[in-house]
Design an enzyme around this catalytic site. Sequence first.
Site, PDB file in Angstrom:
ATOM      1  N   GLY A  46       9.787  -2.750   8.119  1.00 60.12           N
ATOM      2  CA  GLY A  46      10.475  -1.468   8.057  1.00 60.12           C
ATOM      3  C   GLY A  46      11.337  -1.349   6.811  1.00 60.12           C
ATOM      4  N   GLY A  80       6.837  -5.179   4.050  1.00 56.89           N
ATOM      5  CA  GLY A  80       6.676  -4.530   2.765  1.00 56.89           C
ATOM      6  C   GLY A  80       7.985  -4.272   2.054  1.00 56.89           C
ATOM      7  N   ARG A  81       8.639  -3.149   2.386  1.00 59.30           N
ATOM      8  CA  ARG A  81       9.828  -2.726   1.650  1.00 59.30           C
ATOM      9  C   ARG A  81      10.961  -3.750   1.690  1.00 59.30           C
ATOM     10  NH1 ARG A  81      10.655   2.886   4.477  1.00 59.30           N
ATOM     11  NH2 ARG A  81       9.454   1.787   6.066  1.00 59.30           N
ATOM     12  N   ASP A  83       0.828  -1.213   0.000  1.00 59.79           N
ATOM     13  CA  ASP A  83       0.000   0.000   0.000  1.00 59.79           C
ATOM     14  C   ASP A  83       0.859   1.258   0.000  1.00 59.79           C
ATOM     15  OD1 ASP A  83       0.760  -0.911   2.659  1.00 59.79           O
ATOM     16  OD2 ASP A  83      -0.392   0.780   3.437  1.00 59.79           O
ATOM     17  N   HIS A  84       2.161   1.108  -0.106  1.00 59.77           N
ATOM     18  CA  HIS A  84       3.090   2.220   0.036  1.00 59.77           C
ATOM     19  C   HIS A  84       2.977   3.245  -1.092  1.00 59.77           C
ATOM     20  CE1 HIS A  84       4.571  -1.099   2.403  1.00 59.77           C
ATOM     21  NE2 HIS A  84       5.436  -0.320   3.017  1.00 59.77           N
ATOM     22  N   GLY A  85       2.299   2.884  -2.182  1.00 57.24           N
ATOM     23  CA  GLY A  85       2.147   3.832  -3.276  1.00 57.24           C
ATOM     24  C   GLY A  85       1.417   5.091  -2.867  1.00 57.24           C
ATOM     25  N   ILE A  86       0.443   4.957  -1.972  1.00 49.42           N
ATOM     26  CA  ILE A  86      -0.274   6.140  -1.497  1.00 49.42           C
ATOM     27  C   ILE A  86       0.622   6.987  -0.601  1.00 49.42           C
ATOM     28  CG2 ILE A  86      -1.307   5.094   0.578  1.00 49.42           C
ATOM     29  CD1 ILE A  86      -3.884   6.615  -0.062  1.00 49.42           C
ATOM     30  N   THR A  87       1.520   6.347   0.102  1.00 48.01           N
ATOM     31  CA  THR A  87       2.380   7.037   1.057  1.00 48.01           C
ATOM     32  C   THR A  87       3.615   7.640   0.392  1.00 48.01           C
ATOM     33  OG1 THR A  87       1.707   5.399   2.706  1.00 48.01           O
ATOM     34  CG2 THR A  87       3.598   6.782   3.249  1.00 48.01           C
ATOM     35  N   TYR A 140       1.157   0.261  16.002  1.00 46.92           N
ATOM     36  CA  TYR A 140       2.534   0.631  16.314  1.00 46.92           C
ATOM     37  C   TYR A 140       2.589   1.501  17.569  1.00 46.92           C
ATOM     38  CZ  TYR A 140       3.404  -0.820  11.499  1.00 46.92           C
ATOM     39  OH  TYR A 140       3.479  -1.536  10.332  1.00 46.92           O
ATOM     40  N   ALA A 141       3.704   1.424  18.268  1.00 45.45           N
ATOM     41  CA  ALA A 141       3.969   2.327  19.388  1.00 45.45           C
ATOM     42  C   ALA A 141       4.745   3.508  18.838  1.00 45.45           C
ATOM     43  CB  ALA A 141       4.756   1.608  20.476  1.00 45.45           C
ATOM     44  N   LYS A 183      -0.461  -6.548  13.820  1.00 44.33           N
ATOM     45  CA  LYS A 183       0.904  -6.339  13.361  1.00 44.33           C
ATOM     46  C   LYS A 183       1.525  -5.230  14.182  1.00 44.33           C
ATOM     47  CE  LYS A 183       3.184  -4.293   9.279  1.00 44.33           C
ATOM     48  NZ  LYS A 183       2.987  -3.956   7.847  1.00 44.33           N
TER      49      LYS A 183
END
Length: 264
Positions: A199, A225-226, A24-28, A143-144, A173
């Site tokens: 990450g 992802g990455r 989904d990183h394309g939006i980010t 996430y924290a 997650k």
Amino acid sequence: MTTGIDARLDRIGTDGSYVIIPMDHGITMGAVQGLKDIESTIDGVTSGGADAVLTQKGIAPRVHDNKNDKGYIVHLNGSTTIGPDEQDKRLTGTVEEAVRVGADAVSLHINVGSDHEPEQISQLSEITEQAQRFGMPVLAMAYARGPGVDSTDPEALGHAVRFAEELGADIVKTGYSGDAESFQHVVESTRLPVIIAGGSKGSDRETVEMVRGTMDAGGAGISMGRSVFQHEDPEAIARAVAGVVHDDLSVDDALAEAGLALEA
């Protein structure tokens, strides 16, 4: 859980463990390496052993013909790196929309401890209520993160995963605390299956060692992802990760079976 949730969890995992590749990183971040030709990347990672891929709803037409009958998750909030605040995740879809585009589960990103936590509590509560009506599993990316929050602190991570359970998620997650011993506290903080984020891309050995530590701590797998889709060989690194999660391989055996160098 309902029968529908159980059935769909089976579609995005294998015997209760999960290798999920979020893209989904394309939006980010935009169309970064690995996402321009997302069709080839999806084919590669699912051929390598990933159980499911994850995108925003608009990418669904590019997913289904390339996922080799594996699972599909639609992500329901987002932000951009060029906007005013990347941590301010806003809703981008509904569970009903995810059903319409063929999803087997939905996901939502939460930053526990951030200035945006109150709004994201409302988002997750809304999505889990919608999902119950459709028998749809919810993956909470909890996430924290926030002012004064150590994103690798096991106490903070344990709070984040418990937060997800308290609001009705089905799988959670979170970040990795750095070693199996400390991550065991995170896993024990909830009855949900706990999977870890990857990450930014590290070495192959660092990636697989992190997966091995997660599984040794009682975790249920990964959502990376990455580290995977930006790899020079996404299929190979997916195979190495899946070897640890699904076949209980050692780090060296997983790297060797995937044809990756056994670098020190």
